[in-house]
Every structure is written in structure tokens, then in C-alpha cells.
Design a protein around this motif. Structure first.
Motif, short mmCIF file in Angstrom:
data_model
loop_
_atom_site.label_atom_id
_atom_site.label_comp_id
_atom_site.label_asym_id
_atom_site.label_seq_id
_atom_site.Cartn_x
_atom_site.Cartn_y
_atom_site.Cartn_z
N ASN A 138 -10.46 -117.74 -36.04
CA ASN A 138 -9.16 -118.60 -35.59
C ASN A 138 -8.23 -117.06 -34.89
O ASN A 138 -7.29 -117.30 -34.69
N VAL A 139 -8.39 -115.96 -36.44
CA VAL A 139 -7.15 -114.27 -35.37
C VAL A 139 -7.45 -113.86 -34.34
O VAL A 139 -6.34 -114.03 -33.57
N VAL A 140 -8.74 -114.13 -33.97
CA VAL A 140 -9.35 -113.69 -32.90
C VAL A 140 -8.68 -114.32 -31.62
O VAL A 140 -7.94 -114.19 -30.59
N ALA A 141 -8.84 -115.77 -31.76
CA ALA A 141 -8.39 -117.05 -31.64
C ALA A 141 -6.57 -116.89 -30.69
O ALA A 141 -6.38 -117.35 -29.84
N ALA A 142 -6.33 -116.67 -32.38
CA ALA A 142 -4.64 -116.12 -31.93
C ALA A 142 -4.24 -115.43 -31.12
O ALA A 142 -3.62 -115.86 -30.32
N ALA A 143 -5.44 -114.15 -31.17
CA ALA A 143 -4.30 -112.96 -30.45
C ALA A 143 -4.74 -113.18 -28.67
O ALA A 143 -4.02 -113.16 -27.58
N VAL A 144 -6.53 -114.52 -28.39
CA VAL A 144 -6.84 -114.07 -27.06
C VAL A 144 -5.40 -115.07 -26.75
O VAL A 144 -5.14 -114.87 -25.65
N VAL A 145 -5.48 -116.70 -27.08
CA VAL A 145 -4.17 -117.39 -26.56
C VAL A 145 -3.60 -116.57 -26.28
O VAL A 145 -2.62 -117.10 -25.77
N GLY A 146 -2.81 -115.74 -27.04
CA GLY A 146 -1.46 -114.95 -26.94
C GLY A 146 -0.89 -114.23 -26.03
O GLY A 146 -0.38 -113.53 -25.91
N GLY A 147 -2.12 -113.82 -25.67
CA GLY A 147 -2.42 -113.28 -24.29
C GLY A 147 -2.88 -112.02 -24.18
O GLY A 147 -2.94 -111.13 -23.04
N VAL A 148 -3.69 -111.54 -24.94
CA VAL A 148 -4.25 -109.64 -25.69
C VAL A 148 -6.00 -109.66 -24.90
O VAL A 148 -6.54 -111.27 -25.30
N ILE B 156 -8.22 -116.97 -21.74
CA ILE B 156 -9.84 -115.89 -20.50
C ILE B 156 -9.10 -116.25 -18.87
O ILE B 156 -9.85 -115.03 -18.11
N LEU B 157 -9.44 -117.26 -18.63
CA LEU B 157 -9.67 -117.28 -16.97
C LEU B 157 -8.49 -116.45 -16.73
O LEU B 157 -8.31 -116.33 -15.69
N ILE B 158 -7.15 -117.50 -17.58
CA ILE B 158 -5.89 -116.37 -16.18
C ILE B 158 -5.97 -114.82 -16.75
O ILE B 158 -5.44 -114.55 -15.88
N ASP B 159 -6.41 -114.22 -17.77
CA ASP B 159 -6.59 -112.65 -18.45
C ASP B 159 -6.89 -112.86 -16.84
O ASP B 159 -7.10 -111.54 -15.94
N ARG B 160 -8.85 -113.24 -16.08
CA ARG B 160 -9.35 -112.68 -15.25
C ARG B 160 -9.05 -113.25 -13.63
O ARG B 160 -8.98 -111.91 -12.83
N ILE B 161 -8.12 -114.02 -13.59
CA ILE B 161 -7.57 -114.08 -12.26
C ILE B 161 -6.12 -113.12 -12.37
O ILE B 161 -6.08 -112.69 -11.71
N ALA B 162 -5.90 -112.53 -13.34
CA ALA B 162 -4.88 -111.64 -13.03
C ALA B 162 -5.34 -109.97 -13.13
O ALA B 162 -4.57 -109.63 -12.29
#
Length: 345
Positions: A265-275, A323-329
Motif C-alpha cells: 500500500n505504501v508503494v502504491a501510494a507513492a506511485v499513485v502520487g506521481g513518484v 505508470i502509463l502517465i509516467d511513461r507517456i510523460a
């Protein structure tokens, strides 16, 4: 280098249009919009969701995850990960209960210092294993996840410490409020603010982004990569220790299973938050917003009486979207750099 890295290395004052453009491109903005929209929609379905007690419960539920996600961000931006944070939290939480039960009258600040120091030591073990052994952090921290969990099981056995075993002043940290904010939430906000200033203003903080963007280039630029990575793991462990102490204040009992399953959940929170999961970009503010968003989803589903098991599916979808948004960016940044180089030629 990613778009965020470029922004951290730019020099000179930015114009108003460029600042506005930077704000609109901020990774935190979609998370903030989603959070506000979710809160408003849930409020329309159930007005009690934003009652004073509802807001307090929402903040209390998010506090522990905010601290853990902020610490995890330090590690992820260096292109590493720490899967043992839930086990560190569990060990520190049980140690907190043990200190209060076996040492009546012990000052709260002593327990707090002992908790963060214990967490820092456990984080240092992770950091030393990763930097000295040269083994991927995923493997190392997966191992320490089980080692720390095993130590907690051996130490706690069937023992649990309850709210009656701790002083009232300690439990009040999760009950009393200042300007409507629970005290432990204010502690989390201060921690996130301090980390945000450090990452943006300190050279060693910006080094973490450089390491995550390109470790080989970071070495060529003279950055002490192993030292910085070790620091990130120690700081992450320290924050997990802080979260463990506050967990003991927030919840009624601590025991052998405390903190189990929190790491994902911690990793998910960071990734969802744009990390970015591959390192090099992201912010602790975004991670904190991601933690608040995931916690709000759980509360919102409860408020509108939707089966809570849908939460896992929603969180999984959010991770994929992030992750898709990060890849597109990243692809857009690479394309922009290629066009810029072509014009220069």
C-alpha cells in the motif's frame, strides 16, 4: 534526465507563464483533482462524510500511510525500493508498547527517540546490504521484510499491548486536535514539509534525483552514490520508526501482526502520487497526496456502502494509470529533447 529533473536544475527566475505551465504539468495536480472530486462526490452521496468527526477520522486513517509514503519516496527516487517498511513499523510499534508496559513513567519523548532510532538502525541494515552487496533492493528488502517480521513474531509471541498499557497523554496524541487537525497528523505534515524542503533545496537531496535518473552519470559527476542511497534507506527507516510509534498511539493494540501487508500500500501510494517507480522524479508532497487519496477511497466506499473489496481493484487501476502517465510523460520529454537537439544542429 526526466522532466522533473530538468526543473530541479534550471537556473534563473521563471516568468509567470512558465510558472503556470510548470504548475499545470505538475505530477501532483491530477492526484489533487481526483482527491477533491472524490471528496465532493462522496459528500453529495453522504453529507456526514465531511462532518467534523468524519474529517478527523479521514486524517487519522491517512496519517501513518502519509509518513511511510514520504519515506518510501526518498528510496524510490534513487531507483530502489524498500519492501520492509511494514515490518519495521510492526517492530517499532511493539517496542513502544513494551517500553510503556515495562517502564511505567517513562517520558513519551524518550520512547519517541527510541522508536525513530530503532527504525533508523533497521533502515541502515537495508541500506548497507543494498550498497555493499550490490544486490537489487527489491531482493534485499524482500528478505528483510521476512526477517524483521520473524523477529517480531519471536519477540511478541502471543503478547499484545492495549490502550490501557500506555499513558493517557500518549493516546491523546491521536485524540486531541489543534485547529481541527489531530496532533499526529500535524507531526506527519511537518515531516513531509521538512522532506520537501530538503529534496528541493539541499544539494544532497537533488543528488537523489540525479542518481535515480542515471546512476552511471551520477558517478561521473562525482556524486557519492552509495552514501546517498544509504542515507535514503536510513531516513526511510527513521520515518517508518516514527510511524510505528504513532501507530501505537493511534490504534488500540499492537502485537506480532502489526504492520503486516502495509508495504505494498505504501508503494502504491507513492506511485499513485506521481513518484516514478523507475526513479528520478516525484515528490514527497505527491506521495502524501497519493496516500490521502487511497485512504479516502476506502472511506468513500464505506460511506456510500460499496463493497470494500472493490478498493483493491481501484487501487490496482490507479497504479496502472499512474505508470502509463509516467511513461507517456517520459516519451514526450524524450521527443522534445530530440527536437531541441535537431534545431540546434
Amino acid at each position: 534526465m526526466t522532466a522533473v529533473d530538468e526543473s530541479t536544475t534550471q537556473r534563473g527566475p521563471a516568468s509567470a507563464p512558465s510558472r503556470l505551465g510548470g504548475l499545470l504539468r505538475a505530477r501532483e495536480l491530477p492526484v489533487l483533482i481526483a482527491l477533491v472530486a472524490l471528496v465532493l462526490l462522496t459528500y453529495l452521496a453522504n453529507p456526514l462524510f465531511l462532518s467534523p468527526q468524519g474529517v478527523k477520522d479521514l486524517l487519522l486513517n491517512a496519517t501513518i500511510m502519509i509518513i511511510l509514503a514520504a519515506g518510501q519516496t526518498l528510496v524510490i527516487v534513487t531507483r530502489n525500493i524498500d519492501l520492509s517498511v511494514g515490518s519495521i513499523l510492526g517492530l517499532v510499534a511493539f517496542m513502544t508498547g513494551t517500553l510503556f508496559a515495562n517502564s511505567p513513567g517513562i517520558p513519551i519523548w524518550v520512547v519517541l527517540l527510541a522508536g525513530v532510532a530503532f527504525g533508523a538502525v533497521l533502515g541502515a541494515v537495508n541500506g548497507l546490504l543494498v550498497t555493499l552487496a550490490g544486490v537489487p533492493a527489491l531482493v534485499i528488502t524482500l528478505g528483510t521484510l521476512y526477517i524483521y517480521r520473524g523477529l517480531n513474531n519471536w519477540w511478541a509471541g502471543g503478547t499484545q499491548y492495549f490502550a490501557d498499557d500506555r499513558p493517557d497523554a500518549f493516546g491523546a496524541l491521536a485524540v486531541d486536535t489543534i485547529l481541527g487537525f489531530p496532533i499526529i497528523t500535524l507531526i506527519a505534515i511537518v515531516a513531509v514539509a521538512a522532506l520537501a524542503v530538503y529534496l528541493a533545496g539541499a544539494r544532497s537531496g537533488r543528488d537523489l534525483y540525479a542518481i535515480g535518473s542515471d546512476p552511471s552519470a551520477a558517478v561521473l559527476f562525482g556524486i557519492k552514490v552509495n552514501r546517498r542511497v544509504l542515507f535514503a534507506f536510513v531516513a526511510n527507516g527513521l520515518l517508518a520508526g516514527l510511524a510505528g510509534v504513532l501507530y501505537a498511539a493511534r490504534f488500540n493494540s499492537v502485537g506480532a501482526t502489526t504492520g503486516t501487508g502495509m508495504e505494498l500500500n505504501v508503494v502504491a501510494a507513492a506511485v499513485v502520487g506521481g513518484v516514478a517507480i523507475f526513479g528520478g522524479s516525484g515528490s514527497v508532497v505527491g506521495a502524501a497526496l497519493g496516500a490521502l487519496l487511497l485512504t479516502t477511497i476506502t472511506s468513500a466506499l464505506t460511506a456510500i456502502r460499496v463493497d470494500k473489496f472493490w478498493q483493491q481493484a481501484i487501487v490496482g487501476a490507479l497504479i496502472i494509470v499512474a505508470i502509463l502517465i509516467d511513461r507517456i510523460a517520459a516519451l514526450r520529454t524524450a521527443r522534445r529533447l530530440r527536437l531541441s537537439e535537431a534545431r540546434d544542429d
